[in-house]
Design a protein around this motif. Structure first.
Motif, PDB file in Angstrom:
ATOM      1  N   SER A   8      22.548 -16.993  20.486  1.00  0.00           N
ATOM      2  CA  SER A   8      23.082 -15.679  20.837  1.00  0.00           C
ATOM      3  C   SER A   8      23.000 -14.730  19.640  1.00  0.00           C
ATOM      4  O   SER A   8      23.682 -14.944  18.641  1.00  0.00           O
ATOM      5  CB  SER A   8      24.530 -15.808  21.291  1.00  0.00           C
ATOM      6  OG  SER A   8      25.097 -14.540  21.498  1.00  0.00           O
ATOM      7  N   PRO A   9      22.202 -13.667  19.717  1.00  0.00           N
ATOM      8  CA  PRO A   9      22.101 -12.728  18.607  1.00  0.00           C
ATOM      9  C   PRO A   9      23.447 -12.072  18.258  1.00  0.00           C
ATOM     10  O   PRO A   9      23.678 -11.700  17.116  1.00  0.00           O
ATOM     11  CB  PRO A   9      21.108 -11.676  19.079  1.00  0.00           C
ATOM     12  CG  PRO A   9      20.459 -12.215  20.283  1.00  0.00           C
ATOM     13  CD  PRO A   9      21.325 -13.308  20.823  1.00  0.00           C
ATOM     14  N   SER A  10      24.332 -11.963  19.217  1.00  0.00           N
ATOM     15  CA  SER A  10      25.632 -11.340  18.952  1.00  0.00           C
ATOM     16  C   SER A  10      26.525 -12.212  18.077  1.00  0.00           C
ATOM     17  O   SER A  10      27.525 -11.741  17.551  1.00  0.00           O
ATOM     18  CB  SER A  10      26.339 -11.010  20.273  1.00  0.00           C
ATOM     19  OG  SER A  10      26.644 -12.197  20.977  1.00  0.00           O
ATOM     20  N   ARG A  11      26.156 -13.478  17.893  1.00  0.00           N
ATOM     21  CA  ARG A  11      26.944 -14.392  17.058  1.00  0.00           C
ATOM     22  C   ARG A  11      26.264 -14.663  15.720  1.00  0.00           C
ATOM     23  O   ARG A  11      26.594 -15.625  15.033  1.00  0.00           O
ATOM     24  CB  ARG A  11      27.185 -15.690  17.819  1.00  0.00           C
ATOM     25  CG  ARG A  11      28.042 -15.454  19.073  1.00  0.00           C
ATOM     26  CD  ARG A  11      28.448 -16.701  19.736  1.00  0.00           C
ATOM     27  NE  ARG A  11      29.228 -17.508  18.784  1.00  0.00           N
ATOM     28  CZ  ARG A  11      29.522 -18.783  18.991  1.00  0.00           C
ATOM     29  NH1 ARG A  11      29.128 -19.378  20.093  1.00  0.00           N
ATOM     30  NH2 ARG A  11      30.203 -19.458  18.102  1.00  0.00           N
ATOM     31  N   ALA A  12      25.346 -13.791  15.313  1.00  0.00           N
ATOM     32  CA  ALA A  12      24.618 -13.975  14.055  1.00  0.00           C
ATOM     33  C   ALA A  12      25.562 -13.949  12.852  1.00  0.00           C
ATOM     34  O   ALA A  12      25.352 -14.676  11.878  1.00  0.00           O
ATOM     35  CB  ALA A  12      23.529 -12.919  13.904  1.00  0.00           C
ATOM     36  N   THR A  43      16.685 -14.158  20.857  1.00  0.00           N
ATOM     37  CA  THR A  43      16.116 -12.848  21.180  1.00  0.00           C
ATOM     38  C   THR A  43      16.546 -11.845  20.118  1.00  0.00           C
ATOM     39  O   THR A  43      17.201 -12.194  19.155  1.00  0.00           O
ATOM     40  CB  THR A  43      16.620 -12.350  22.555  1.00  0.00           C
ATOM     41  OG1 THR A  43      18.050 -12.232  22.495  1.00  0.00           O
ATOM     42  CG2 THR A  43      16.214 -13.282  23.675  1.00  0.00           C
ATOM     43  N   GLY A  44      16.209 -10.602  20.332  1.00  0.00           N
ATOM     44  CA  GLY A  44      16.626  -9.545  19.416  1.00  0.00           C
ATOM     45  C   GLY A  44      15.520  -9.186  18.447  1.00  0.00           C
ATOM     46  O   GLY A  44      14.347  -9.438  18.696  1.00  0.00           O
ATOM     47  N   TYR A  45      15.915  -8.617  17.331  1.00  0.00           N
ATOM     48  CA  TYR A  45      14.954  -8.189  16.332  1.00  0.00           C
ATOM     49  C   TYR A  45      15.318  -8.825  14.993  1.00  0.00           C
ATOM     50  O   TYR A  45      16.441  -9.274  14.783  1.00  0.00           O
ATOM     51  CB  TYR A  45      14.918  -6.658  16.221  1.00  0.00           C
ATOM     52  CG  TYR A  45      16.266  -6.045  15.930  1.00  0.00           C
ATOM     53  CD1 TYR A  45      16.659  -5.791  14.621  1.00  0.00           C
ATOM     54  CD2 TYR A  45      17.154  -5.723  16.962  1.00  0.00           C
ATOM     55  CE1 TYR A  45      17.895  -5.233  14.345  1.00  0.00           C
ATOM     56  CE2 TYR A  45      18.382  -5.170  16.693  1.00  0.00           C
ATOM     57  CZ  TYR A  45      18.746  -4.928  15.375  1.00  0.00           C
ATOM     58  OH  TYR A  45      19.971  -4.379  15.108  1.00  0.00           O
ATOM     59  N   ILE A  58      13.308 -16.183  17.399  1.00  0.00           N
ATOM     60  CA  ILE A  58      12.362 -17.296  17.425  1.00  0.00           C
ATOM     61  C   ILE A  58      10.956 -16.849  17.806  1.00  0.00           C
ATOM     62  O   ILE A  58       9.964 -17.436  17.373  1.00  0.00           O
ATOM     63  CB  ILE A  58      12.868 -18.431  18.343  1.00  0.00           C
ATOM     64  CG1 ILE A  58      12.140 -19.726  18.025  1.00  0.00           C
ATOM     65  CG2 ILE A  58      12.749 -18.038  19.810  1.00  0.00           C
ATOM     66  CD1 ILE A  58      12.805 -20.957  18.545  1.00  0.00           C
ATOM     67  N   THR A  59      10.836 -15.751  18.536  1.00  0.00           N
ATOM     68  CA  THR A  59       9.521 -15.241  18.924  1.00  0.00           C
ATOM     69  C   THR A  59       8.716 -14.753  17.723  1.00  0.00           C
ATOM     70  O   THR A  59       7.498 -14.663  17.783  1.00  0.00           O
ATOM     71  CB  THR A  59       9.664 -14.102  19.942  1.00  0.00           C
ATOM     72  OG1 THR A  59      10.518 -13.097  19.392  1.00  0.00           O
ATOM     73  CG2 THR A  59      10.242 -14.597  21.248  1.00  0.00           C
ATOM     74  N   ALA A  60       9.381 -14.445  16.618  1.00  0.00           N
ATOM     75  CA  ALA A  60       8.674 -14.006  15.415  1.00  0.00           C
ATOM     76  C   ALA A  60       8.077 -15.173  14.634  1.00  0.00           C
ATOM     77  O   ALA A  60       7.311 -14.976  13.713  1.00  0.00           O
ATOM     78  CB  ALA A  60       9.625 -13.224  14.517  1.00  0.00           C
TER      79      ALA A  60
END
Length: 63
Positions: A8-12, A43-45, A58-60
């Motif tokens: 979860s990107p919101s829990r970075a 997800t996210g940037y 992870i897509t990067a």
């Protein structure tokens, strides 16, 4: 390199705090300093936080 996976990107922020705590337990004299700390999200940037921890989707990491 130290890596924490948080889907979860919101829990970075929580993942970065956990990563800092884990790195603090490593004996730098025996193992050397951690060169880079990375939080991988689903997800996210990608960006680098003020504390030097990189947050990377992870897509990067692939083609």
């Amino acid at each position: 390199m130290a890596v924490e996976v948080e889907l979860s990107p919101s829990r970075a922020d929580e993942a970065a705090q956990s990563l800092r705590k884990a790195c603090a337990t490593i004996d730098a004299g025996e193992r050397g300093e951690t060169v880079k700390k990375v939080v991988v999200t689903a997800t996210g940037y990608g960006y680098e936080r003020d504390d030097g921890i990189s947050v990377v989707p992870i897509t990067a990491l692939g083609p």
